[in-house]
Enzyme design. Structure first.
Site, PDB file in Angstrom:
ATOM      1  N   ASP A   6       4.099   9.463  -1.049  1.00  0.00           N
ATOM      2  CA  ASP A   6       3.064   8.688  -0.344  1.00  0.00           C
ATOM      3  C   ASP A   6       2.270   7.595  -1.015  1.00  0.00           C
ATOM      4  O   ASP A   6       2.908   7.942  -2.450  1.00  0.00           O
ATOM      5  CB  ASP A   6       1.374   9.887  -0.507  1.00  0.00           C
ATOM      6  CG  ASP A   6       0.300   9.339   0.571  1.00  0.00           C
ATOM      7  OD1 ASP A   6       0.201   7.583   0.970  1.00  0.00           O
ATOM      8  OD2 ASP A   6      -0.047   9.785   0.962  1.00  0.00           O
ATOM      9  N   HIS A  35       0.465  -1.303  -0.108  1.00  0.00           N
ATOM     10  CA  HIS A  35       0.032   0.278   0.147  1.00  0.00           C
ATOM     11  C   HIS A  35       0.859   1.235  -0.211  1.00  0.00           C
ATOM     12  O   HIS A  35       0.126   2.261   0.288  1.00  0.00           O
ATOM     13  CB  HIS A  35      -1.114  -0.197   1.288  1.00  0.00           C
ATOM     14  CG  HIS A  35      -1.664  -1.535   1.042  1.00  0.00           C
ATOM     15  ND1 HIS A  35      -3.333  -0.900   0.117  1.00  0.00           N
ATOM     16  CD2 HIS A  35      -2.032  -2.161   1.268  1.00  0.00           C
ATOM     17  CE1 HIS A  35      -4.078  -1.469   0.296  1.00  0.00           C
ATOM     18  NE2 HIS A  35      -3.400  -2.519   1.058  1.00  0.00           N
TER      19      HIS A  35
END
Ligand code: F6P
Length: 534
Positions: free
Chosen positions: A365, A156
């Site tokens: 991110d 992720h």
């Protein structure tokens, strides 16, 4: 076949939780329910003794099997190696990386114990889907115990280049455990290339396009950019603003006319919160005409507060916000509000819809689902503008946002000014393209594409895909099994106006959306079902 999901935390359904659970938890649960499944992982709690066996609890078509950790395991596996070594390393923050051999031993130990406890639960035709950096070596541990099932992993967060990853002691050993998977999903092509590059550089693996081989097994490494449940979130935003619950009302307080810039992040150094506050201060200094008529609301629920770097960020963000407010504020206007608590998904959706600017500026991110939620929540007639870090995975898909370098305070400050001044026609044009992109690659699309790839085309036919994403924004969708992995925007044509009910848009306009102000303290009352951004 049955689906087995393994994740660090397991989200058990609870009363009223449908609203609180994030899109990923809902999507995984829906896939598990469709195929019948088992969700295995840490209970999130500690106990004096390590669990020696698990007792699955069956709810509907899904069984939940959770394991308690000891406090020592929580310290070494979760706080230590996962969040003080891997997390900063994967986010390119070598200076913050704290490697400790006993933490690494604890990390491997928990993965071994998970494997030992999971094996007796497995059936021969199970397909196993493992999530997140806490569990990288789990497939290797399962293989050691003779598991031959298809095993997939989804990462992720970002995967750094071999140069950066190689700084981790035992990096070659850890990275080679990735070759125990049949399919590794990454957020972007860059992450996929970095992992493959690392396997080649650190393990001498052989690469053939997306296929990599360092032992007996061939592993496919492919980008699967994760999405959100766009349609549900859009509805949530409309309902939230329409219901005008307390926190949303507070953003339209009595001082009227003020614009709202919003940031929503876990309190994590990777999110660039302090740099964002500084950029907002810079914007007010460079453009004094905006003083008094715009405010930044930063929602930042605390996270991993036992890790010293997070405690330091907590202190630093208070200090910076306090300093800027003292220097720039007026008796009747506080430029920055940092609210360190979690709000319900419904309240967040309402805040997003009220905000003229969504400020999503992480230093790095994996994807950043706040960027997608901000767009999903907008009023199509009068949308806000997304300012997005080029270092978020979302920037690979969402090129119509104002893309910025979060390290450049001046650039972010100028983007805020541009966003606030952007004509409605341009806001609508950008919004329509962004909405079409996120709707065409939503969470249902992501789940079904990943599972189709993991099970193979033939098995994918047998495996009923999770509910296809509802038609939205006029974006066309191919059957999941035939889609090619790509990080390109999935749909470039403007969203059809009909996708967002005209009657409802008129209703939104009648509610006076985007005329909100920033005059009052935003929602001081804690809400039930608070949801933490990822
Ligand atoms: O983004 C990675 C991730 O591990 C998510 O899977 C998780 O929801 C989030 O970070 C929050 O992390 P934690 O479980 O440490 O609060």
């Amino acid at each position: 076949m049955r689906l087995v999901v393994v994740s660090n935390r397991v989200t058990m359904p609870e009363r009223g939780e449908k609203v609180a659970a994030g899109g990923l938890a809902v999507a995984l649960r829906s896939a598990l329910e469709k195929h019948g499944g088992l969700w295995f992982g840490w209970s999130g709690t500690t106990s004096a003794e390590p669990s020696s066996r698990v007792e699955p609890v069956r709810l509907g078509n899904v069984s939940y099997a959770v394991v308690d950790l000891t406090e020592a395991e929580r310290q070494s596996y979760y706080l230590g190696f996962s969040n003080r070594a891997l997390w900063p390393l994967m986010h390119y923050r070598l200076g913050l990386t704290d490697f400790d051999r006993s933490d690494y031993a604890g990390y491997l130990g928990v993965n071994r114990r998970f494997a030992k406890l999971l094996v007796p639960q497995l059936k021969p035709d199970d397909v196993i889907w493992i999530h997140d950096y806490h569990l990288i070596p789990l497939a290797a541990e399962l293989r050691r115990r003779g598991v031959t099932n298809r095993i997939g992993y989804f990462h992720h967060i970002p995967w750094p280049s071999a140069e950066v990853f190689g700084a981790l002691p035992f990096s070659a050993t850890l990275i080679s455990t990735m070759t125990a998977y049949d399919l590794v999903g990454m957020q972007t092509q860059t992450d996929a290339d970095n992992l493959i590059g690392g396997l080649v550089a650190l393990r001498g693996a052989h690469r053939d396009g997306e296929r990599v081989k360092a032992g007996p097994r061939e592993t496919v490494v492919r980008p699967f950019p994760i999405g959100i449940d766009v349609e549900s979130f859009r509805k949530l935003a409309v309902a939230s603003v329409r219901a005008a619950t307390q926190p949303i009302r507070a953003t339209t307080g009595p001082l009227g006319g003020r614009k709202l810039v919003i940031g929503v992040d876990r309190l994590d150094y990777s999110k660039g919160i302090v740099q964002r506050l500084e950029a907002f201060g810079q914007f007010l200094r460079s453009h004094p005409e905006h003083r008094g008529n715009v405010g930044l609301l930063q929602i930042a629920p605390p996270s991993r507060s036992d890790v010293p770097e997070y405690a330091e960020l907590d202190r630093q963000s208070d200090e910076v916000a306090g300093r800027l407010n003292a220097a720039l504020g007026e008796f009747d206007w506080t430029p920055i509000r940092v609210v360190k608590k979690a709000y319900s998904r419904s309240a967040l959706a309402g805040f997003y819809r009220r905000a003229q600017v969504g400020l999503v500026t992480p230093m790095r991110d994996g994807m950043n689902l706040v960027a997608k939620e901000y767009i999903a929540a907008q009023n199509p007639e009068d949308p806000g503008v997304l300012v997005l870090s080029r270092f978020a995975g979302a920037a690979h898909q969402m090129g119509e946002a104002l893309i910025v370098n979060p390290y450049d305070t001046h650039e972010v400050a100028e983007a805020i000014r541009t966003a606030l001044a952007m004509p409605q026609s341009e806001r609508v044009r950008r919004f329509e393209r962004l909405y079409a992109t996120i709707a065409a690659s939503d969470i249902g699309w992501w789940t079904s594409r990943y599972l189709a790839a993991l099970t193979g085309a033939e098995a994918a036919d047998k495996l009923a895909p999770p509910e296809p994403p509802r038609k939205a924004s006029g974006a066309t969708r191919k059957p999941a099994a035939r889609q090619r992995a790509t990080t390109r925007p999935a749909a470039k044509k403007p969203a059809a106006k009909t996708a967002i009910q005209p009657a409802q848009a008129a209703n939104d306009a009648a509610l006076g959306e985007k005329r909100g102000s920033f005059g009052q303290r935003a929602g001081s009352k804690p809400l039930p079902n608070a949801a933490s951004p990822r």
